[in-house]
Enzyme design. Structure first.
Site, short mmCIF file in Angstrom:
data_model
loop_
_atom_site.label_atom_id
_atom_site.label_comp_id
_atom_site.label_asym_id
_atom_site.label_seq_id
_atom_site.Cartn_x
_atom_site.Cartn_y
_atom_site.Cartn_z
CD GLU A 154 6.77 -12.87 -4.08
OE1 GLU A 154 6.11 -13.75 -3.51
OE2 GLU A 154 6.64 -12.60 -5.28
CE LYS A 210 14.49 -12.12 -4.39
NZ LYS A 210 13.56 -11.48 -5.30
CB CYS A 266 15.78 -6.43 -3.97
SG CYS A 266 14.27 -6.71 -3.04
CE LYS A 269 17.22 -6.86 1.35
NZ LYS A 269 17.19 -8.23 0.89
#
Ligand SMILES: NC(=O)c1ccc[n+]([C@@H]2O[C@H](COP(=O)([O-])OP(=O)(O)OC[C@H]3O[C@@H](n4cnc5c(N)ncnc54)[C@H](O)[C@@H]3O)[C@@H](O)[C@H]2O)c1
Length: 447
Positions: A154, A210, A266, A269
């Site tokens: 996502e 991602k 996001c 990490k």
């Protein structure tokens, strides 16, 4: 299509609501009973522009349901989305316990073919683990049901999540299964009418895509912060430099704003987890390590400037703080730069009078007993009796404040701006001293 979503956080709730909005029949499952109760009562547990309206509209239409019942959730959808958290483990790698728990649950209750779609950000190879966990549950039950696992990372941004989901730049689908690919094409078809946004690839490449996207964006920010720190020491203005390089189409204007460090759930990490993944396969990523180190240091820059201004003694000082959330249009405080600043100030015996348009409850939840923190109802109240003003988040309502009122309210007419919101000359005209990030020779304040 019948769709199940595991996890009703930022990603799961937005995914569920938006899929329901285009007509799918969505059941959202979460282990957090309180959250599900609130959702059933029409309360949204997070602040995300536009989300509340979409959720209530689709709940009313009967297309969006919530449950804590895992069996019901698995029975519901042929598509089983995993959107649970993947927080950092002690060593920085992604903690996959929630993802594998869902995979096990699906294997435990499925009675026909399912596609497990991993939307959580997970290290390369997690798809194999998800498959193995579901398969182990099936083996335990002595069943040989067919099952596919797809990586579908996502890319939505908090604060613009609904719009990002509805009009995605791309929809990455990582699978080798033709059957799963067709089902994913169908569920996302309404989002592809303008042009096809689907990008198909193998599962491992999708998982890496991602991390590569977030690492690239974090690299741009840390690069600009590095140049901003240099600009301060060299007497240059980073805002002029930013415009000068952004005009090059190979560089572009996006994501090259210097500031007081990136935060959120996001970038920090994911950069750490990718660096950890690299180490695990015998590769030391010097670039990722540097991106992280530059950001960690950048989060202290505002404190260093304030401390330097007061000659290193902040005892008894009161700092007005505008902006707590890690970025505007969210109440998310995960890894927010404001937290590093406040914690540094409290250690130095200073007090904080803070205001944020959305993140006050979250701040209260994180620091329930902090005596050095006073949460104020408006940005003006935060200024009353404060020594100086510090800005940590670029909310729109901070962009054009009443400068004479700021100058009059503060004991010392000084603004420390972690987001470079203002023109230095303008503040000087109003009698305010202005310390921003990377702006000119008077800005450098060493620790
Ligand atoms: N937040 C973002 O902007 C964003 C963007 C893209 C990707 N991601 C990734 O998506 C994932 C989810 O992020 P988030 O910010 O939505 O997380 P979040 O912490 O907001 O929500 C996670 C939810 O999962 C629930 N959960 C945990 N275990 C569960 C289980 N076994 N069954 C059902 N629910 C369970 C939790 O109770 C929680 O409500 C993470 O991997 C994150 O990296 C996040």
């Amino acid at each position: 299509m019948k769709v199940t979503i595991f996890g009703t956080g930022y990603v799961g709730l937005v995914t569920g609501a938006c899929l329901a909005d285009v007509g799918h029949d969505v059941l959202c499952m979460d282990v957090d009973q309180g959250k599900i109760e609130r959702l059933k009562n029409g309360q949204i547990p997070i602040y995300e522009p536009g989300l509340e309206a979409i959720v209530s509209h689709n709940v009313e239409a009967g297309r969006l349901l919530f449950t804590t019942d895992a069996e019901q959730a698995v029975q519901h959808g042929i598509l089983q989305f995993i959107a649970v958290g993947t927080p950092p483990d002690e060593d920085g790698s992604a903690d996959l316990q929630y993802v594998t728990a869902v995979a096990k649950t699906i294997g435990q209750y499925m009675t026909d073919y399912k596609v497990i779609i991993d939307k959580s950000t997970v290290p390369v190879g997690t798809g194999d683990k998800v498959y193995a966990a579901a398969r182990a549950s099936l083996d335990h039950r002595g069943l040989e049901l067919e099952l596919d696992v797809v990586s579908n990372p996502e890319f939505l941004k908090e604060g613009a999540a609904v719009n990002d989901f509805m009009k995605p730049d791309r929809i990455v689908i990582g699978t080798e299964s033709e059957r799963a690919r067709e089902l994913l094409r169908e569920v996302y078809y309404p989002f592809n009418r303008n042009h096809d946004r689907m990008i198909y690839m193998d599962r491992r490449s999708a998982e890496l895509t991602k991390y590569a996207a977030n690492a690239m964006l974090a690299t741009k920010i840390s690069f600009m912060n590095e140049i901003a720190n240099l600009a301060e020491r060299l007497g240059a203005d980073i805002e002029a430099v930013r415009r000068g390089i952004g005009s090059d189409p190979r560089i572009g204007y996006h994501f090259i704003y210097p500031g007081c460090g990136y935060g959120g759930s996001c970038f920090p990490k994911d950069v750490t987890a990718l660096s950890r993944t690299a180490r695990d396969c015998g590769y030391e990523s010097r670039l990722l390590n540097a991106v992280e180190a530059v950001n960690a240091a950048q989060k202290h820059v505002l404190f260093d400037k304030v401390s330097h201004y007061f000659g290193g003694d902040l005892s008894g000082k009161v700092v007005a703080l505008w902006g707590l959330a890690f970025k505007p249009n969210t109440d998310d405080m995960r890894e927010a730069s404001a937290r590093t600043l406040m914690e540094n100030l409290w250690k130095a015996d200073a007090r904080v009078q803070a205001f944020d348009p959305e993140a006050m409850d979250e701040t209260q939840r994180i620091y329930p007993d902090e005596e050095g923190l006073q949460l104020c109802g408006t940005k003006e109240q935060a200024l009353k009796g404060a020594d100086v003003l510090v800005i940590c988040t670029e909310w729109k309502e901070f962009r054009s404040p009443d400068f004479p009122a700021i100058a009059a309210a503060l004991r010392e007419p000084v603004v420390f701006d972690g987001r470079n919101l203002y023109e230095p000359e303008m503040l000087t005209r109003y009698g305010l001293m202005y310390y921003a990030i990377g702006r000119g020779s008077n800005q450098f304040q060493s620790a």
